[in-house]
Motif scaffolding. Structure first.
Motif, PDB file in Angstrom:
ATOM      1  N   ALA A   1      15.783   7.751  15.611  1.00  0.00           N
ATOM      2  CA  ALA A   1      14.362   7.226  16.109  1.00  0.00           C
ATOM      3  C   ALA A   1      13.803   6.633  14.933  1.00  0.00           C
ATOM      4  O   ALA A   1      13.158   5.497  14.765  1.00  0.00           O
ATOM      5  N   ARG A   2      13.869   7.329  13.704  1.00  0.00           N
ATOM      6  CA  ARG A   2      13.230   6.925  12.489  1.00  0.00           C
ATOM      7  C   ARG A   2      13.829   5.615  12.096  1.00  0.00           C
ATOM      8  O   ARG A   2      13.011   4.646  11.620  1.00  0.00           O
ATOM      9  N   LYS A   3      15.143   5.728  11.988  1.00  0.00           N
ATOM     10  CA  LYS A   3      15.780   4.328  11.600  1.00  0.00           C
ATOM     11  C   LYS A   3      15.266   3.107  12.215  1.00  0.00           C
ATOM     12  O   LYS A   3      15.154   1.989  11.923  1.00  0.00           O
ATOM     13  N   ALA A   4      15.364   3.239  13.574  1.00  0.00           N
ATOM     14  CA  ALA A   4      15.144   2.159  14.426  1.00  0.00           C
ATOM     15  C   ALA A   4      13.683   1.764  14.154  1.00  0.00           C
ATOM     16  O   ALA A   4      13.189   0.321  14.119  1.00  0.00           O
ATOM     17  N   ILE A   5      12.640   2.479  14.032  1.00  0.00           N
ATOM     18  CA  ILE A   5      11.338   2.119  13.867  1.00  0.00           C
ATOM     19  C   ILE A   5      10.909   1.585  12.377  1.00  0.00           C
ATOM     20  O   ILE A   5      10.488   0.585  12.286  1.00  0.00           O
ATOM     21  N   ASP A   6      11.897   2.083  11.353  1.00  0.00           N
ATOM     22  CA  ASP A   6      11.710   1.688  10.123  1.00  0.00           C
ATOM     23  C   ASP A   6      12.307   0.293  10.148  1.00  0.00           C
ATOM     24  O   ASP A   6      11.698  -0.797   9.493  1.00  0.00           O
ATOM     25  N   ASN A   7      13.371  -0.046  10.674  1.00  0.00           N
ATOM     26  CA  ASN A   7      13.882  -1.622  10.721  1.00  0.00           C
ATOM     27  C   ASN A   7      13.120  -2.330  11.424  1.00  0.00           C
ATOM     28  O   ASN A   7      13.008  -3.781  10.957  1.00  0.00           O
ATOM     29  N   ARG A   8      12.151  -2.173  12.456  1.00  0.00           N
ATOM     30  CA  ARG A   8      11.495  -2.820  13.254  1.00  0.00           C
ATOM     31  C   ARG A   8      10.244  -3.109  12.658  1.00  0.00           C
ATOM     32  O   ARG A   8       9.557  -4.341  12.553  1.00  0.00           O
ATOM     33  N   MET A   9       9.407  -2.225  11.936  1.00  0.00           N
ATOM     34  CA  MET A   9       8.126  -2.001  11.531  1.00  0.00           C
ATOM     35  C   MET A   9       8.103  -2.349  10.107  1.00  0.00           C
ATOM     36  O   MET A   9       7.000  -2.757   9.419  1.00  0.00           O
ATOM     37  N   SER A  10       9.357  -2.754   9.211  1.00  0.00           N
ATOM     38  CA  SER A  10       9.178  -2.947   7.657  1.00  0.00           C
ATOM     39  C   SER A  10       8.781  -4.056   7.640  1.00  0.00           C
ATOM     40  O   SER A  10       8.219  -4.432   6.234  1.00  0.00           O
ATOM     41  N   ARG A  11       8.592  -4.977   8.435  1.00  0.00           N
ATOM     42  CA  ARG A  11       7.973  -6.532   8.240  1.00  0.00           C
ATOM     43  C   ARG A  11       6.479  -6.343   8.086  1.00  0.00           C
ATOM     44  O   ARG A  11       5.693  -7.430   7.543  1.00  0.00           O
ATOM     45  N   LEU A  12       5.591  -5.423   8.584  1.00  0.00           N
ATOM     46  CA  LEU A  12       4.445  -5.122   8.369  1.00  0.00           C
ATOM     47  C   LEU A  12       4.036  -5.042   6.858  1.00  0.00           C
ATOM     48  O   LEU A  12       4.688  -3.875   6.374  1.00  0.00           O
ATOM     49  N   PRO A  13       2.811  -5.376   6.421  1.00  0.00           N
ATOM     50  CA  PRO A  13       2.304  -4.845   5.172  1.00  0.00           C
ATOM     51  C   PRO A  13       2.138  -3.479   5.293  1.00  0.00           C
ATOM     52  O   PRO A  13       1.273  -2.941   6.343  1.00  0.00           O
ATOM     53  N   LYS A  14       2.051  -2.682   4.167  1.00  0.00           N
ATOM     54  CA  LYS A  14       1.944  -1.326   4.120  1.00  0.00           C
ATOM     55  C   LYS A  14       0.544  -1.161   3.518  1.00  0.00           C
ATOM     56  O   LYS A  14      -0.134  -2.038   3.063  1.00  0.00           O
ATOM     57  N   PRO A  15      -0.157  -0.159   3.897  1.00  0.00           N
ATOM     58  CA  PRO A  15      -1.707   0.017   3.632  1.00  0.00           C
ATOM     59  C   PRO A  15      -1.845  -0.335   1.732  1.00  0.00           C
ATOM     60  O   PRO A  15      -1.038   0.376   1.093  1.00  0.00           O
ATOM     61  N   GLY A  16      -3.276  -0.710   1.640  1.00  0.00           N
ATOM     62  CA  GLY A  16      -3.216  -1.122   0.255  1.00  0.00           C
ATOM     63  C   GLY A  16      -2.558  -2.352  -0.397  1.00  0.00           C
ATOM     64  O   GLY A  16      -2.797  -2.960  -1.189  1.00  0.00           O
ATOM     65  N   SER A  17      -1.567  -3.111   0.493  1.00  0.00           N
ATOM     66  CA  SER A  17      -0.958  -4.232  -0.118  1.00  0.00           C
ATOM     67  C   SER A  17      -1.888  -5.447   0.272  1.00  0.00           C
ATOM     68  O   SER A  17      -2.800  -5.312   1.286  1.00  0.00           O
TER      69      SER A  17
END
Length: 433
Positions: free
Chosen positions: A408-424
């Motif tokens: 579950a962690r890997k699936a969400i990381d792969n999909r959501m990694s395109r969003l900017p992280k907080p502070g970027s």
């Protein structure tokens, strides 16, 4: 149309030609008012009451029930429960061993309390009191099985129009629920130790339980023609089943055959086993004592008489001694029988201290744990184990499913990694949210 009759008076014509009612010989004796009506079959029916309004109300309700199709013969409800208890037993379409179990529960637990009772006088409070009494003396499975028999007989009476509703349907009747069943699979080392402790002739029982998920009765009834080495499958088509004091061949549990995968290691083992102990034709009745003879080239035979293996003999003479050798249970100890024999003396027997957690089903639990860990689905496992419902398999083995947290962690990381992280920075150069 119904009516109410006065039982204490009779009509008498007066001198002026009118009619009046005068006291008769029943005056003051018994109930005065008789509610009268006809059944749907045209038979006259009646019931006596103390008060006229009660009689009027009763026959009117009977007329209403006729119009609605809800008519119940009040006298039919006075039949004894045992009439419908026996009828229910006789009309069950079940395998012989289940019929024996139903009869036993009726004879030992239901009939002594309800057999001689009028079926329309059994109250929910009495049923609940009966359930409570059983719970003090027996385990939950026995209580639930006895209740099933009681419930079935009362439902049959409802279906026949003997009573309008079954008292077991009341909210006051509470049947103990089956305890949660979360099994624990043995570790590899214990399973291997138990298999190794079996004599070579009988080692096939724990091997096929652990490696293919077979029940012990299915191994007892396994034949050479059930093993397809080319297709790499085992066809589970029969079991050796005890019915009373006799044994028969019967379909596997839930009355359905199935096909399970045959691993290469097991295929090699079976070839060597059949070379050491060549299968030979064996015949038992099919599905019932006295049934049509069924013959197959059975793999396993009992060493002393060359007959089929009986579960109790196997448990006491092979399985439990193997558990002792594998250090799963302590050695047997001498225990005196609770009741004296015909000679008045209590015999001393050697008994093993075991529970259901040390039965041959542990091999099937091992099979479930290994296959689930390797990615076999619950639906597939249910089919291999011969369960009637994948939901049962899920409830039993859900805790053995591989943890999905990492996936579950890997699936969400792969999909959501395109969003900017907080502070970027956002794409237009403005501060991110």
């Amino acid at each position: 149309m119904g009516y109410t009759k006065d039982l204490w008076t009779r009509p008498e014509e007066t001198s002026d030609g009118k009619t009046k009612r005068v006291r008769n010989e029943r005056w003051g004796k018994g109930k005065r008012w008789l509610a009268c009506w006809t059944s749907p079959e045209g038979k006259e029916q009646s019931k006596a009451f103390q008060k006229k309004e009660d009689a009027n109300r009763y026959w009117k309700s009977k007329e209403t029930d006729k119009e609605r199709g809800d008519y119940i013969d009040s006298k039919a409800g006075e039949k004894l429960f045992e009439d419908y208890g026996q009828r229910w037993l006789e009309t069950r379409v079940v395998d012989p061993s289940s019929a024996i179990q139903y009869e036993s529960k009726y004879r030992l637990h239901v009939a002594p309390t309800f057999g001689k009772r009028k079926i329309n006088q059994i109250k929910p409070s009495e049923i609940q009191q009966w359930i409570s009494g059983l719970r003090e003396r027996y385990d939950t499975s026995t209580v639930r099985a006895a209740f099933l028999v009681l419930q079935g007989a009362l439902e049959l009476a409802v279906a026949d129009g003997i009573i309008k509703t079954s008292p077991v349907q009341s909210k006051a009747v509470q049947v103990p629920s089956a305890p949660p069943r979360e099994v624990e699979a043995w570790a590899d080392e214990r399973v291997f130790a138990v298999i190794g402790a079996h004599p070579e002739r009988y080692r096939i029982v724990p091997v096929l339980g652990a490696a293919c998920g077979l029940r012990e009765g299915e191994v007892f009834g396994l034949a050479e023609e059930d093993i397809d080495f080319d297709e790499q499958v085992i066809k589970i088509r029969r079991q050796v089943k005890k019915v009373g004091r006799e044994c028969i061949f019967a379909l596997p549990k839930n009355d359905r055959s199935r096909i399970v995968p045959l691993p290469d290691w097991v295929a090699d083992y079976l070839r060597e086993y059949m070379e050491a102990f060549p299968p030979r034709p064996y015949t038992l009745p099919w599905e019932k004592v006295g049934g049509k003879p069924h013959t197959c080239r059975m793999l396993l035979r009992w060493h002393t008489d060359d007959l089929h293996v009986r579960a109790r003999n196997f448990s006491e003479s092979v399985w439990k001694p193997a558990l002792v050798d594998a250090k799963v249970i302590p050695p047997a100890e001498p225990v005196k029988d609770e009741k004296p024999g015909k000679d008045g003396k209590r015999k001393t027997r050697m008994r093993y201290a075991t529970t259901r957690k040390e039965g041959t089903h542990q091999m099937r639990h091992f099979y479930a744990s290994v296959t689930l860990a390797e990615g076999v689905s619950i639906k597939e496992l249910a089919e291999y184990l011969g369960h009637h419902d994948p939901g049962f398999t899920l409830r039993t083995y859900a805790h053995m499913l591989p943890c999905s947290h990492d996936r579950a962690r890997k699936a969400i990381d792969n999909r959501m990694s395109r969003l900017p992280k907080p502070g970027s920075r956002s794409r237009d150069g403005a501060d991110g949210p």
